[in-house]
Motif scaffolding. Structure first.
Motif, PDB file in Angstrom:
ATOM      1  N   GLY A 236      -4.635   5.288  27.479  1.00 37.27           N
ATOM      2  CA  GLY A 236      -3.881   6.508  27.246  1.00 37.27           C
ATOM      3  C   GLY A 236      -4.553   7.559  26.380  1.00 37.27           C
ATOM      4  O   GLY A 236      -4.183   8.723  26.461  1.00 37.27           O
ATOM      5  N   VAL A 237      -5.496   7.181  25.555  1.00 33.36           N
ATOM      6  CA  VAL A 237      -6.141   8.172  24.694  1.00 33.36           C
ATOM      7  C   VAL A 237      -7.068   9.027  25.549  1.00 33.36           C
ATOM      8  O   VAL A 237      -7.914   8.508  26.270  1.00 33.36           O
ATOM      9  CB  VAL A 237      -6.946   7.499  23.558  1.00 33.36           C
ATOM     10  CG1 VAL A 237      -7.687   8.536  22.729  1.00 33.36           C
ATOM     11  CG2 VAL A 237      -6.043   6.669  22.681  1.00 33.36           C
ATOM     12  N   SER A 238      -6.914  10.347  25.454  1.00 35.75           N
ATOM     13  CA  SER A 238      -7.803  11.225  26.218  1.00 35.75           C
ATOM     14  C   SER A 238      -8.819  11.928  25.329  1.00 35.75           C
ATOM     15  O   SER A 238      -9.875  12.344  25.809  1.00 35.75           O
ATOM     16  CB  SER A 238      -6.996  12.251  27.018  1.00 35.75           C
ATOM     17  OG  SER A 238      -6.235  13.063  26.153  1.00 35.75           O
ATOM     18  N   ALA A 239      -8.525  12.066  24.022  1.00 31.29           N
ATOM     19  CA  ALA A 239      -9.459  12.675  23.082  1.00 31.29           C
ATOM     20  C   ALA A 239      -9.142  12.151  21.684  1.00 31.29           C
ATOM     21  O   ALA A 239      -7.970  11.935  21.349  1.00 31.29           O
ATOM     22  CB  ALA A 239      -9.357  14.184  23.112  1.00 31.29           C
ATOM     23  N   LEU A 240     -10.192  11.963  20.865  1.00 28.05           N
ATOM     24  CA  LEU A 240     -10.002  11.420  19.523  1.00 28.05           C
ATOM     25  C   LEU A 240     -11.147  11.871  18.628  1.00 28.05           C
ATOM     26  O   LEU A 240     -12.315  11.766  19.007  1.00 28.05           O
ATOM     27  CB  LEU A 240      -9.941   9.893  19.581  1.00 28.05           C
ATOM     28  CG  LEU A 240      -9.765   9.121  18.290  1.00 28.05           C
ATOM     29  CD1 LEU A 240      -8.513   9.539  17.556  1.00 28.05           C
ATOM     30  CD2 LEU A 240      -9.725   7.629  18.592  1.00 28.05           C
ATOM     31  N   LEU A 241     -10.791  12.386  17.463  1.00 26.62           N
ATOM     32  CA  LEU A 241     -11.759  12.780  16.453  1.00 26.62           C
ATOM     33  C   LEU A 241     -11.188  12.399  15.098  1.00 26.62           C
ATOM     34  O   LEU A 241      -9.988  12.572  14.864  1.00 26.62           O
ATOM     35  CB  LEU A 241     -12.010  14.293  16.502  1.00 26.62           C
ATOM     36  CG  LEU A 241     -13.078  14.780  15.530  1.00 26.62           C
ATOM     37  CD1 LEU A 241     -14.240  15.391  16.309  1.00 26.62           C
ATOM     38  CD2 LEU A 241     -12.522  15.785  14.557  1.00 26.62           C
ATOM     39  N   GLU A 242     -12.036  11.866  14.232  1.00 22.01           N
ATOM     40  CA  GLU A 242     -11.613  11.532  12.876  1.00 22.01           C
ATOM     41  C   GLU A 242     -12.487  12.279  11.891  1.00 22.01           C
ATOM     42  O   GLU A 242     -13.684  12.437  12.111  1.00 22.01           O
ATOM     43  CB  GLU A 242     -11.731  10.028  12.623  1.00 22.01           C
ATOM     44  CG  GLU A 242     -10.800   9.209  13.491  1.00 22.01           C
ATOM     45  CD  GLU A 242     -10.924   7.723  13.235  1.00 22.01           C
ATOM     46  OE1 GLU A 242     -10.981   7.316  12.057  1.00 22.01           O
ATOM     47  OE2 GLU A 242     -10.978   6.969  14.217  1.00 22.01           O
ATOM     48  N   GLU A 243     -11.849  12.743  10.814  1.00 22.63           N
ATOM     49  CA  GLU A 243     -12.580  13.465   9.785  1.00 22.63           C
ATOM     50  C   GLU A 243     -12.191  12.928   8.415  1.00 22.63           C
ATOM     51  O   GLU A 243     -11.014  12.719   8.128  1.00 22.63           O
ATOM     52  CB  GLU A 243     -12.253  14.963   9.839  1.00 22.63           C
ATOM     53  CG  GLU A 243     -12.957  15.761   8.755  1.00 22.63           C
ATOM     54  CD  GLU A 243     -12.531  17.205   8.727  1.00 22.63           C
ATOM     55  OE1 GLU A 243     -13.393  18.066   8.960  1.00 22.63           O
ATOM     56  OE2 GLU A 243     -11.332  17.470   8.467  1.00 22.63           O
ATOM     57  N   TRP A 244     -13.207  12.704   7.580  1.00 30.77           N
ATOM     58  CA  TRP A 244     -13.034  12.321   6.183  1.00 30.77           C
ATOM     59  C   TRP A 244     -13.493  13.509   5.349  1.00 30.77           C
ATOM     60  O   TRP A 244     -14.639  13.941   5.464  1.00 30.77           O
ATOM     61  CB  TRP A 244     -13.884  11.101   5.854  1.00 30.77           C
ATOM     62  CG  TRP A 244     -13.501   9.865   6.602  1.00 30.77           C
ATOM     63  CD1 TRP A 244     -13.764   9.569   7.912  1.00 30.77           C
ATOM     64  CD2 TRP A 244     -12.790   8.748   6.085  1.00 30.77           C
ATOM     65  NE1 TRP A 244     -13.261   8.343   8.238  1.00 30.77           N
ATOM     66  CE2 TRP A 244     -12.655   7.808   7.125  1.00 30.77           C
ATOM     67  CE3 TRP A 244     -12.249   8.434   4.836  1.00 30.77           C
ATOM     68  CZ2 TRP A 244     -12.017   6.592   6.958  1.00 30.77           C
ATOM     69  CZ3 TRP A 244     -11.615   7.206   4.670  1.00 30.77           C
ATOM     70  CH2 TRP A 244     -11.499   6.305   5.723  1.00 30.77           C
ATOM     71  N   ARG A 245     -12.600  14.062   4.532  1.00 28.79           N
ATOM     72  CA  ARG A 245     -12.923  15.159   3.618  1.00 28.79           C
ATOM     73  C   ARG A 245     -12.900  14.613   2.194  1.00 28.79           C
ATOM     74  O   ARG A 245     -11.965  13.882   1.821  1.00 28.79           O
ATOM     75  CB  ARG A 245     -11.902  16.286   3.725  1.00 28.79           C
ATOM     76  CG  ARG A 245     -12.050  17.139   4.944  1.00 28.79           C
ATOM     77  CD  ARG A 245     -13.159  18.130   4.738  1.00 28.79           C
ATOM     78  NE  ARG A 245     -13.212  19.080   5.830  1.00 28.79           N
ATOM     79  CZ  ARG A 245     -13.899  20.181   5.793  1.00 28.79           C
ATOM     80  NH1 ARG A 245     -14.598  20.504   4.725  1.00 28.79           N
ATOM     81  NH2 ARG A 245     -13.925  20.981   6.829  1.00 28.79           N
ATOM     82  N   LEU A 246     -13.902  14.965   1.423  1.00 25.32           N
ATOM     83  CA  LEU A 246     -14.034  14.480   0.055  1.00 25.32           C
ATOM     84  C   LEU A 246     -14.086  15.668  -0.896  1.00 25.32           C
ATOM     85  O   LEU A 246     -14.813  16.625  -0.651  1.00 25.32           O
ATOM     86  CB  LEU A 246     -15.310  13.652  -0.090  1.00 25.32           C
ATOM     87  CG  LEU A 246     -15.537  12.576   0.977  1.00 25.32           C
ATOM     88  CD1 LEU A 246     -16.911  11.941   0.813  1.00 25.32           C
ATOM     89  CD2 LEU A 246     -14.443  11.529   0.937  1.00 25.32           C
ATOM     90  N   ALA A 247     -13.331  15.589  -1.977  1.00 19.75           N
ATOM     91  CA  ALA A 247     -13.327  16.654  -2.976  1.00 19.75           C
ATOM     92  C   ALA A 247     -13.319  16.029  -4.360  1.00 19.75           C
ATOM     93  O   ALA A 247     -12.647  15.009  -4.577  1.00 19.75           O
ATOM     94  CB  ALA A 247     -12.091  17.538  -2.796  1.00 19.75           C
ATOM     95  N   PRO A 248     -14.056  16.633  -5.293  1.00 21.40           N
ATOM     96  CA  PRO A 248     -14.017  16.115  -6.658  1.00 21.40           C
ATOM     97  C   PRO A 248     -12.591  16.149  -7.197  1.00 21.40           C
ATOM     98  O   PRO A 248     -11.835  17.092  -6.942  1.00 21.40           O
ATOM     99  CB  PRO A 248     -14.912  17.082  -7.440  1.00 21.40           C
ATOM    100  CG  PRO A 248     -15.721  17.797  -6.420  1.00 21.40           C
ATOM    101  CD  PRO A 248     -14.903  17.809  -5.156  1.00 21.40           C
ATOM    102  N   GLU A 249     -12.237  15.096  -7.916  1.00 24.41           N
ATOM    103  CA  GLU A 249     -10.924  15.020  -8.574  1.00 24.41           C
ATOM    104  C   GLU A 249     -11.170  14.343  -9.916  1.00 24.41           C
ATOM    105  O   GLU A 249     -11.322  13.119  -9.968  1.00 24.41           O
ATOM    106  CB  GLU A 249      -9.946  14.222  -7.711  1.00 24.41           C
ATOM    107  CG  GLU A 249      -8.549  14.196  -8.291  1.00 24.41           C
ATOM    108  CD  GLU A 249      -7.558  13.525  -7.348  1.00 24.41           C
ATOM    109  OE1 GLU A 249      -6.704  14.244  -6.818  1.00 24.41           O
ATOM    110  OE2 GLU A 249      -7.666  12.299  -7.141  1.00 24.41           O
ATOM    111  N   GLY A 250     -11.283  15.147 -10.963  1.00 23.58           N
ATOM    112  CA  GLY A 250     -11.705  14.612 -12.254  1.00 23.58           C
ATOM    113  C   GLY A 250     -13.120  14.058 -12.097  1.00 23.58           C
ATOM    114  O   GLY A 250     -13.990  14.714 -11.531  1.00 23.58           O
ATOM    115  N   ALA A 251     -13.338  12.822 -12.543  1.00 19.80           N
ATOM    116  CA  ALA A 251     -14.647  12.172 -12.367  1.00 19.80           C
ATOM    117  C   ALA A 251     -14.723  11.439 -11.037  1.00 19.80           C
ATOM    118  O   ALA A 251     -15.758  10.891 -10.688  1.00 19.80           O
ATOM    119  CB  ALA A 251     -14.899  11.196 -13.518  1.00 19.80           C
ATOM    120  N   GLY A 252     -13.621  11.446 -10.296  1.00 18.83           N
ATOM    121  CA  GLY A 252     -13.556  10.702  -9.044  1.00 18.83           C
ATOM    122  C   GLY A 252     -13.520  11.601  -7.820  1.00 18.83           C
ATOM    123  O   GLY A 252     -14.079  12.698  -7.806  1.00 18.83           O
TER     124      GLY A 252
END
Length: 162
Positions: free
Chosen positions: A96-112
């Motif tokens: 059933g899946v016709s299209a799939l994309l995954e995204e990981w976004r990273l942003a500083p948060e304090g020291a992490g």
């Protein structure tokens, strides 16, 4: 039987009919998190749903296997240290899946790091409905994975902290 999915571009992460988005904080620095996402083929050690992950095509793609026999062949669409990692699924055995994309976004948060994962998909109405029902399970797996990766990066010999 594996099927070819519709090729999509990075803008699909905002235009997909189904977008599941999750966010969590980590104590590890963004550079360490990005390196773990992009260079560490050992995702099964921290992402419980993943049973195998290996680079393909000289690092331009990946083959990923999930619990339950699910298989993906992916193309890396973006690897921008230390802010983004995205991949498109080109072939899968998920019905059933016709299209799939995954995204990981990273942003500083304090020291992490603040990690945001977006699962963008398309398919017929029953698949769209099923993904909505499965949202809590995706959220649970994401939170577990982020916690496990954070522990892994904080372990002996890691460079997960500034």
């Amino acid at each position: 039987m594996a099927r070819r999915l519709r090729p999509v571009e990075l803008d699909f992460v905002t235009s997909a009919p189904v977008r599941l988005e999750f966010a969590a904080g980590m104590t590890a620095a963004p550079q360490a998190v990005h390196r773990a996402l992009t260079e560490d083929a050992d995702w099964p050690r921290w992402f419980g749903a993943v049973t195998a992950a290996r680079p393909t095509d000289g690092g331009k793609g990946r083959e990923v296997r999930l619990r339950g026999g699910i298989r993906f062949l992916e193309t890396i669409m973006a690897s921008e240290a230390p802010v983004r990692y995205a991949y498109r699924v080109d072939e899968s055995n998920v019905p059933g899946v016709s299209a799939l994309l995954e995204e990981w976004r990273l942003a500083p948060e304090g020291a992490g790091t603040r990690v945001r994962w977006t699962f963008a998909a398309d398919g017929p109405a029953p698949l769209r409905s099923a993904l909505g029902v499965l949202r809590p399970g995706f959220a649970r797996e994401f939170r577990r994975a982020v916690r496990a990766l954070d522990r892994r990066l904080a372990g002996p010999g890691s460079s997960g902290h500034p």
